[in-house]
Design an enzyme around this catalytic site. Sequence first.
Site, PDB file in Angstrom:
ATOM      1  N   SER A  21      30.008  38.609  29.811  1.00  0.00           N
ATOM      2  CA  SER A  21      31.347  39.103  29.498  1.00  0.00           C
ATOM      3  C   SER A  21      32.375  38.046  28.891  1.00  0.00           C
ATOM      4  CB  SER A  21      32.052  40.085  30.461  1.00  0.00           C
ATOM      5  OG  SER A  21      33.447  40.201  29.943  1.00  0.00           O
ATOM      6  N   GLY A  46      36.168  41.380  28.769  1.00  0.00           N
ATOM      7  CA  GLY A  46      36.893  41.825  29.591  1.00  0.00           C
ATOM      8  C   GLY A  46      38.008  42.724  29.035  1.00  0.00           C
ATOM      9  N   GLY A  72      42.699  34.153  29.038  1.00  0.00           N
ATOM     10  CA  GLY A  72      43.694  35.393  29.611  1.00  0.00           C
ATOM     11  C   GLY A  72      43.624  36.516  29.213  1.00  0.00           C
ATOM     12  N   CYS A 129      40.567  37.892  38.652  1.00  0.00           N
ATOM     13  CA  CYS A 129      41.894  37.813  38.396  1.00  0.00           C
ATOM     14  C   CYS A 129      42.796  38.069  39.762  1.00  0.00           C
ATOM     15  CB  CYS A 129      42.044  39.012  37.167  1.00  0.00           C
ATOM     16  SG  CYS A 129      41.046  40.643  37.534  1.00  0.00           S
TER      17      CYS A 129
HETATM   18  C1  LIG Z   1      35.003  32.170  26.806  1.00  0.00           C
HETATM   19  C2  LIG Z   1      34.796  32.845  28.075  1.00  0.00           C
HETATM   20  C3  LIG Z   1      35.336  34.175  28.257  1.00  0.00           C
HETATM   21  C4  LIG Z   1      34.920  34.876  29.514  1.00  0.00           C
HETATM   22  N1  LIG Z   1      35.608  35.994  29.857  1.00  0.00           N
HETATM   23  C5  LIG Z   1      35.200  36.647  30.584  1.00  0.00           C
HETATM   24  C6  LIG Z   1      35.749  38.036  31.063  1.00  0.00           C
HETATM   25  O1  LIG Z   1      36.685  38.312  30.299  1.00  0.00           O
HETATM   26  N2  LIG Z   1      35.474  38.580  32.097  1.00  0.00           N
HETATM   27  C7  LIG Z   1      34.437  38.121  32.967  1.00  0.00           C
HETATM   28  O2  LIG Z   1      34.181  38.855  33.999  1.00  0.00           O
HETATM   29  N3  LIG Z   1      34.020  36.843  32.907  1.00  0.00           N
HETATM   30  C8  LIG Z   1      34.168  36.152  31.722  1.00  0.00           C
HETATM   31  N4  LIG Z   1      33.555  34.929  31.556  1.00  0.00           N
HETATM   32  C9  LIG Z   1      32.667  34.406  32.414  1.00  0.00           C
HETATM   33  C10 LIG Z   1      31.074  34.708  32.023  1.00  0.00           C
HETATM   34  O3  LIG Z   1      31.036  36.076  31.963  1.00  0.00           O
HETATM   35  C11 LIG Z   1      30.155  34.134  32.733  1.00  0.00           C
HETATM   36  O4  LIG Z   1      30.298  34.693  34.183  1.00  0.00           O
HETATM   37  C12 LIG Z   1      30.312  32.486  33.050  1.00  0.00           C
HETATM   38  O5  LIG Z   1      30.659  32.089  31.903  1.00  0.00           O
HETATM   39  C13 LIG Z   1      29.215  31.941  33.564  1.00  0.00           C
HETATM   40  O6  LIG Z   1      28.255  31.889  32.792  1.00  0.00           O
HETATM   41  P1  LIG Z   1      27.915  30.740  31.906  1.00  0.00           P
HETATM   42  O7  LIG Z   1      27.846  29.493  32.267  1.00  0.00           O
HETATM   43  O8  LIG Z   1      26.481  31.259  31.248  1.00  0.00           O
HETATM   44  O9  LIG Z   1      28.678  30.854  30.743  1.00  0.00           O
HETATM   45  C14 LIG Z   1      34.067  34.198  30.312  1.00  0.00           C
HETATM   46  C15 LIG Z   1      33.582  32.988  30.079  1.00  0.00           C
HETATM   47  C16 LIG Z   1      33.884  32.369  28.706  1.00  0.00           C
HETATM   48  C17 LIG Z   1      32.930  31.071  28.598  1.00  0.00           C
END
Ligand SMILES: Cc1cc2nc3c(=O)[nH]c(=O)nc-3n(C[C@H](O)[C@H](O)[C@H](O)COP(=O)(O)O)c2cc1C
Lengths: 302, 302, 255, 255
Positions: A21, A46, A72, A129
Amino acid sequence: MNKLHCDLGKLILKNPVTVASGTFGSGKEFKDFYDLSQLGGIMVKGTTLLPRRGNQPQRLVETAGGVINSIGLANGGVDDFLNNILPEAKDYGTAIIVNISGDTTDDYGRMAEKLSVPGVAALEVNISCPNVKHGGIAFGTVPDMAREVATMVKNNTDLPVIMKLSPNVTNIAEMGAAVESGGADIISMINTLIGMAIDIKNRKPIIKHIMGGYSGPPIKPVALRMVYQVYKTVKIPIIGMGGIMNTEDAIEFIMAGASAVSVGTANFVDPYTPLNIIQGLNKYVEENGLSSYKEIIGAVHR
Amino acid sequence: MNKLHCDLGKLILKNPVTVASGTFGSGKEFKDFYDLSQLGGIMVKGTTLLPRRGNQPQRLVETAGGVINSIGLANGGVDDFLNNILPEAKDYGTAIIVNISGDTTDDYGRMAEKLSVPGVAALEVNISCPNVKHGGIAFGTVPDMAREVATMVKNNTDLPVIMKLSPNVTNIAEMGAAVESGGADIISMINTLIGMAIDIKNRKPIIKHIMGGYSGPPIKPVALRMVYQVYKTVKIPIIGMGGIMNTEDAIEFIMAGASAVSVGTANFVDPYTPLNIIQGLNKYVEENGLSSYKEIIGAVHR
Amino acid sequence: MIYKEIGKVLENKALIKDSIYLITIDLQNIAKEALPGQFVEIKTGDLPLLRKPISIFDVDKNNGLVSLLYQVRGKGTKNLSGFKSGEYIDIIGPLGNGFTIDKKEQEILLVGGGIGIAPLYYLGKELKSKGNSLKFILGYSCKDESYAVDFFRQVAEVEISTMDGSLGCKGHVGRIVEKLDISKVTAIYACGPEPMLKYLKKFEQEVDLELSLEAYMGCGLGACISCVCEKTDGSYARVCKDGPVFKGKEISFNE
Amino acid sequence: MIYKEIGKVLENKALIKDSIYLITIDLQNIAKEALPGQFVEIKTGDLPLLRKPISIFDVDKNNGLVSLLYQVRGKGTKNLSGFKSGEYIDIIGPLGNGFTIDKKEQEILLVGGGIGIAPLYYLGKELKSKGNSLKFILGYSCKDESYAVDFFRQVAEVEISTMDGSLGCKGHVGRIVEKLDISKVTAIYACGPEPMLKYLKKFEQEVDLELSLEAYMGCGLGACISCVCEKTDGSYARVCKDGPVFKGKEISFNE
Ligand SMILES: Cc1cc2nc3c(=O)[nH]c(=O)nc-3n(C[C@H](O)[C@H](O)[C@H](O)COP(=O)(O)O)c2cc1C
Ligand SMILES: Cc1cc2nc3c(=O)[nH]c(=O)nc-3n(C[C@H](O)[C@H](O)[C@H](O)COP(=O)(O)OP(=O)(O)OC[C@H]3O[C@@H](n4cnc5c(N)ncnc54)[C@H](O)[C@@H]3O)c2cc1C
Ligand SMILES: Cc1cc2nc3c(=O)[nH]c(=O)nc-3n(C[C@H](O)[C@H](O)[C@H](O)COP(=O)(O)OP(=O)(O)OC[C@H]3O[C@@H](n4cnc5c(N)ncnc54)[C@H](O)[C@@H]3O)c2cc1C
Ligand SMILES: Cc1cc2nc3c(=O)[nH]c(=O)nc-3n(C[C@H](O)[C@H](O)[C@H](O)COP(=O)(O)O)c2cc1C
Ligand code: FES
Ligand code: FES
């Protein structure tokens, strides 16, 4: 037989490789690259009850080989999702999993209800959050609050409920147990670590919101450790993520106890990462003579 | 005037650059490279009441641009330190800070007493280790336990007491406040994040002890964030560490709120790192026309 | 004395393409003090973060040169293979204890398996200069993956074994050792994979057995206590500082 | 359509040593679709992890070539400057919206500050081919740090300002614009530092003002919503997808 067939209890995916996400929009932005139906599933960005503008920029920065973000939860709200995003997304031919965030436990319940419509395969509940009714403490850092959210969502939907754990806690196993006892069908983990970077020229945090979520390769060792700990504690399946860049990383998570994985930050680096991993897992399964990738789920525990 | 003169309340250092416990032995191993008297201080490797063999190897591995270690506090015990290490170390011309770990609160008290001898400049209290009387929960993860250890050490020594915080907690500010209220003179932070790496060929954790402490550049964003949070909460000075490789990193920590810094894993990469940082800070202070590096302590909070 | 030197690469040539390399570096201080069996720690690039331990293959004391024989395995050694003549490389050394070389007019076997042959060349040269009579026993996986044999031939007699029998005796180096009249041998010095070293332990009573071990290293300086091996008395020794060379009797291969 | 292509570098030459480079890459698909004002995202090496956004400087549609004009600032652009002819580079594009080019027989000012001049060359060529009358106004810090002027001269008249007055008019590009008879100008297209764009906003009523913005990017694809700028209505727009080109009126520079 599809050796990557992925059975997460109430949620069945064509393969265990999903996209995380916030890193893949609703999928639309990646459609030029490949047919999205090849993915195990898409965790949509999200979504909140009402539209949100999100935080002031600068919202993202690369640091220490990873990325810090503080978006955010910028999004159009749940109605916008239902009216403008889902109609297209439900035809992608892959599981559409909606990631939801709330200010209060009630918010989660109302979103769960609204999102229980055809085309949505599951709900992923972001509890990183702040709970505005509890002084802004994150839901995902207090077992009772996390459990309550799980129960609230379960009571308002028949969809599979994935509770997404925050790594910013003392005892991740306890959080896993809490959401399991609250009724979660699946756990996804980890969300981002809280991090910070400083612009020494301007003597200011680089991210306007000061702190942000730290993701990418540097968080993998922490994520693996937590998947390992939660696997020991809960019976429900785990979707593992945190710094997955390639097939080897995905296999590490599966061996630590994940039944599926999610690719996040890597989508920015190479949009084909999820496909490469699906291909890599197929090859791994063949080369090791496995009848299914499931044979290696939790392998390091044996 | 020495613009790097470092005043940590009861502890005065010639400059704010120290070396982190466990990464510099007792200093002896680095003597060939340079005159140790140039350092602000040496946090000697973790010492326990009785000698310890430490964990089975493999004890260390590089992963994700950092290092995971599980040494298991291998050391000769406090008497060995007093008899065989301190006599040499006290003549290095730098502050010798002894890093102590205990199985019980009493252990800490007894070590504090034994180590309150000339030549020891301060005690750094490692509370990331398990409390054997409380089911192995790490002292540093429960505010009351951490406070008790601080008080116990304070009651058994007149030396400055540095409490070293573990980052593996939900609320680092609360831990900072706890050790401050327990009487700590100084806080050092952060110890390692708990991490894991998996050997997918052998389907086993690479570190024999399964999990280990994750250090080096990848943990810097988390460390900076925590220093920032603790600075907001406590009045006592902070020694910052976690992935410091160069002058810019050190300045980030100082701006986040650290009054001194400690160089850990970087000593393996380049033993001259602490000296380079001292030189770099001197240059920074000159170029920016500061009367002391202290002017930038906590600068991002202003 | 341990030095950190930025040395100029004189040559870095593949003995087997993409696999086995011999690099020669101008390292005045390290060359001056290096003993056979010691090693250096090399910064191969930004990443890997840690330095990589590599044994000293040869030393030219007159010209201040150090040579290393290495095998490309992962990112670190791959980086190392990319250094070109004229480039500079960041090296710490000499490290560790080294083999016992104050032996005279003895009959000594120098046994190496795979890339473990690396420290035996300089060792052989030193021991020969003291009038000892030597034999090298070198084990490779197969003929195509054998290398550096000519170096050793210049110093003393060489016997070879390969796992597939494509060169020399078939099987591991033990196949050769067990056929020798060991009664005249006073010392065996060995470096190579653990099974080989374990096998040689059976001679620990009859000869002076010295084994050079490997362990994953953090600092390479004796400071972090990560590179331990278990000794016969149950204690741990640091491979980087107390070793890498240990008496056969000292070491237990239980763990 | 957005492509990920592994393109062969044809040339990568310094216009100012260690600072300003012009790279030409064989990118058949991207070249086919690229519009003036669009950009690409480049994987410059293992680290930095993220791709780096760089504007399209020129396109050779016949031969499928894309040229980029870039300034070395940190590790990513430094890596980029290290690519040699014949090497391959991983690029995603074309990205973003681009400038409005369906204009005919108008009088248009193309204003660039520093490396912000990059997108104006291809833009100028396109606009000129449609019969518009153009003038480039290019701002540099000083004469020694001016570059690529000859390219622009081949397309249309060029006026230059430098901060120190060592070339052309002294001061920022505004010094030139304010002396012009703006009443005949129908459009101003600009790219450069924020203060310059802010200055040009005062013409937003009189002419079609289009500004190309910069923002720190994660995905470059519109997915992560990190690269936002604030619009006049208080909402946020994604620079990578909704931009990088915005109407002057749309953008508020309040944040
Ligand atoms: C730019 C960005 C936006 C994210 N937005 C959300 C979100 O809206 N909701 C959520 O549960 N996790 C969000 N995450 C977390 C990711 O879904 C994931 O759990 C986290 O980045 C770890 O995985 P990765 O290291 O492969 O990126 C976001 C991550 C990034 C980098
Ligand atoms: C005392 C000593 C002397 C050595 N001498 C030689 C030699 O002369 N020639 C030669 O080719 N090789 C030698 N080695 C082995 C060499 O250090 C490894 O092959 C090298 O570190 C591999 O690093 P990599 O990044 O290429 O591969 P990686 O993929 O990182 O590792 C491959 C394997 O190498 C070993 N290794 C990796 N990092 C380290 C480390 N920091 N410390 C110790 N082992 C590590 C591990 O077993 C690992 O599984 C020696 C090792 C030691 C301990
Ligand atoms: C749409 C767009 C078009 C651009 N076109 C050009 C061009 O044609 N020529 C040119 O030289 N430069 C251009 N830039 C700027 C270029 O992207 C940065 O100079 C480059 O990213 C710097 O990276 P670095 O690793 O070299 O330096 P760093 O030290 O990482 O960064 C230096 C500065 O560059 C900017 N930057 C760094 N990373 C990013 C990122 N991921 N996204 C956006 N900005 C970043 C930040 O302001 C940062 O402070 C453009 C930027 C954008 C957003
Ligand atoms: C090999 C190793 C051993 C360590 N041993 C100790 C120890 O005995 N006591 C302690 O308080 N911290 C110990 N630490 C933690 C460091 O002192 C430091 O807090 C941590 O590594 C973060 O800093 P860095 O990222 O600069 O290494 C050890 C770290 C490493 C890498
Ligand atoms: S590698 Fe640090 S003690 Fe041996
Ligand atoms: S960079 Fe991701 S939306 Fe613009």
